[in-house]
Design an enzyme around this catalytic site. Structure first.
Site, PDB file in Angstrom:
ATOM      1  N   THR A   1     -40.425  -9.575   5.689  1.00 58.29           N
ATOM      2  CA  THR A   1     -40.719  -8.302   5.421  1.00 58.29           C
ATOM      3  C   THR A   1     -39.368  -7.328   5.952  1.00 58.29           C
ATOM      4  O   THR A   1     -38.669  -7.928   6.757  1.00 58.29           O
ATOM      5  CB  THR A   1     -41.919  -7.668   6.580  1.00 58.29           C
ATOM      6  OG1 THR A   1     -41.392  -7.673   7.854  1.00 58.29           O
ATOM      7  CG2 THR A   1     -42.989  -8.622   6.038  1.00 58.29           C
ATOM      8  N   GLY A   2     -39.209  -6.185   5.347  1.00 61.05           N
ATOM      9  CA  GLY A   2     -38.113  -5.309   5.548  1.00 61.05           C
ATOM     10  C   GLY A   2     -36.803  -6.198   4.908  1.00 61.05           C
ATOM     11  O   GLY A   2     -35.781  -6.112   5.599  1.00 61.05           O
ATOM     12  N   GLY A   3     -37.214  -6.921   3.923  1.00 60.93           N
ATOM     13  CA  GLY A   3     -36.094  -7.897   3.484  1.00 60.93           C
ATOM     14  C   GLY A   3     -35.021  -7.206   2.334  1.00 60.93           C
ATOM     15  O   GLY A   3     -34.393  -8.092   1.552  1.00 60.93           O
TER      16      GLY A   3
ATOM     17  N   GLY B   1     -30.091  -5.013   5.521  1.00 60.18           N
ATOM     18  CA  GLY B   1     -29.729  -5.452   6.796  1.00 60.18           C
ATOM     19  C   GLY B   1     -30.073  -6.741   7.045  1.00 60.18           C
ATOM     20  O   GLY B   1     -29.882  -7.891   6.545  1.00 60.18           O
TER      21      GLY B   1
ATOM     22  N   GLY C   1     -32.967  -8.207   7.552  1.00 57.54           N
ATOM     23  CA  GLY C   1     -34.042  -8.811   6.615  1.00 57.54           C
ATOM     24  C   GLY C   1     -33.369  -9.472   5.564  1.00 57.54           C
ATOM     25  O   GLY C   1     -33.746 -10.510   5.410  1.00 57.54           O
TER      26      GLY C   1
ATOM     27  N   SER D   1     -36.237  -6.125  19.881  1.00 51.06           N
ATOM     28  CA  SER D   1     -35.046  -5.568  20.136  1.00 51.06           C
ATOM     29  C   SER D   1     -34.729  -5.338  21.588  1.00 51.06           C
ATOM     30  O   SER D   1     -35.640  -5.460  22.479  1.00 51.06           O
ATOM     31  CB  SER D   1     -35.200  -3.873  19.653  1.00 51.06           C
ATOM     32  OG  SER D   1     -34.164  -3.255  20.080  1.00 51.06           O
TER      33      SER D   1
ATOM     34  N   TYR E   1     -39.155   3.922  19.869  1.00 45.79           N
ATOM     35  CA  TYR E   1     -38.607   2.506  19.344  1.00 45.79           C
ATOM     36  C   TYR E   1     -38.698   1.521  20.683  1.00 45.79           C
ATOM     37  O   TYR E   1     -39.424   0.429  20.467  1.00 45.79           O
ATOM     38  CB  TYR E   1     -37.285   2.736  18.923  1.00 45.79           C
ATOM     39  CG  TYR E   1     -36.809   1.419  18.402  1.00 45.79           C
ATOM     40  CD1 TYR E   1     -37.007   0.890  16.953  1.00 45.79           C
ATOM     41  CD2 TYR E   1     -35.374   0.909  18.856  1.00 45.79           C
ATOM     42  CE1 TYR E   1     -36.537  -0.209  16.677  1.00 45.79           C
ATOM     43  CE2 TYR E   1     -35.099  -0.213  18.526  1.00 45.79           C
ATOM     44  CZ  TYR E   1     -35.656  -0.796  17.505  1.00 45.79           C
ATOM     45  OH  TYR E   1     -35.241  -2.167  16.561  1.00 45.79           O
TER      46      TYR E   1
END
Length: 263
Positions: free
Chosen positions: A20-22, A25, A27, A145, A158
């Site tokens: 996901t978020g692929g 960046g 991903g 993170s 975040y």
């Protein structure tokens, strides 16, 4: 050896790997690494144009599915599309996330909710939705993170969301261990990606300054490369990590453990 090298073995030959978020960046770098090792890669992201561009950059068997994973309706759509293409998942690298960088006085409810809906709620309910597709021996890797541990001004939403995701990783690992599904987390520090130049909540000039402060606070005095994060993801997703679950692997130049003294 970096996963960008052409002579890596085929640890994921014929495996189905969801990222996901692929579309860009970290991903995208990880999706490319899975494909190089023989996987059938499924990338998910919100932007169809970016997905199309990412698909063209991945050499191998790739499926691109557009969808917003911050909503239950979006998750339902993505999983329906996913199920139309595959009957199981071997690896899920859940990398989709939002930053929403705003200090205390500037934070608003919409930004706060958007960050938590994507990073925590959406991630939890995506795991719930894909669980029937996971098979014994499969692996989930969350993307955390360093902001979850290192307090940084402007990262209230975040950092807090990633701290919640850390604990969620342990809980889901505890729930799925009896089903032979491993659950771990990579914890990147400052990374050298284009996304960091257009961080949600910062204009490009302030984003560069923000990145420079992160770099100077990193013991190795540099940003990590996407391929270095991809190496860590692939390790945790592979049989090489078969006795590891509920763990966090920091890929942060040492920043989670110590500070480099001023020169």
């Amino acid at each position: 050896m970096s996963s960008s090298d052409g002579n890596r073995n085929q640890r994921f030959l014929s495996k189905v790997c969801l990222v996901t978020g692929g579309s860009r960046g970290l991903g995208l770098a990880t999706a490319q690494a899975f494909a190089r090792e023989g996987a059938r890669v499924i990338i998910v992201a919100r932007d169809q144009q970016q997905l199309s561009a990412a698909s063209a950059q991945i050499k191998g068997d790739v499926i691109a599915i557009p969808g917003d994973l911050a909503t239950l309706a979006g998750i339902k759509h993505v999983v329906a599309e996913l199920s139309a293409h595959v009957d199981h998942i071997d690896v899920a690298y859940l990398n989709a996330g939002r930053a929403g960088i705003k200090r205390l006085d500037a934070m608003d409810e919409e930004t706060w909710d958007r960050v938590f809906d994507t990073n925590v709620k959406g991630t939890f309910f995506l795991v719930q939705a894909i669980k029937p597709l996971l098979v014994p021996g499969s692996a989930i890797v969350f993307c955390g993170s360093a902001a979850a541990k290192n307090a940084t001004a402007g990262l209230a939403a975040y950092g807090s969301s990633k701290a919640a995701l850390e604990h969620l990783t342990r809980i889901i690992a505890a729930e799925l261990i009896t089903e032979d599904i491993r659950v771990n987390m990579v914890v990147p520090g400052g990374m050298n990606t284009d996304i960091a130049l257009h961080t949600d909540g910062l204009d490009p000039e302030n984003s560069r300054a923000f990145r420079e402060r992160i770099r100077l606070g990193t013991p190795m005095l540099r940003e990590g490369e996407p391929s270095e994060l991809a190496d860590a993801v692939l390790f945790l997703a592979s049989s090489e990590a078969s006795y590891i679950t509920g763990a966090q692997l920091a890929v942060d130049g040492g920043s989670a453990n110590f500070r480099r003294p001023p020169s």
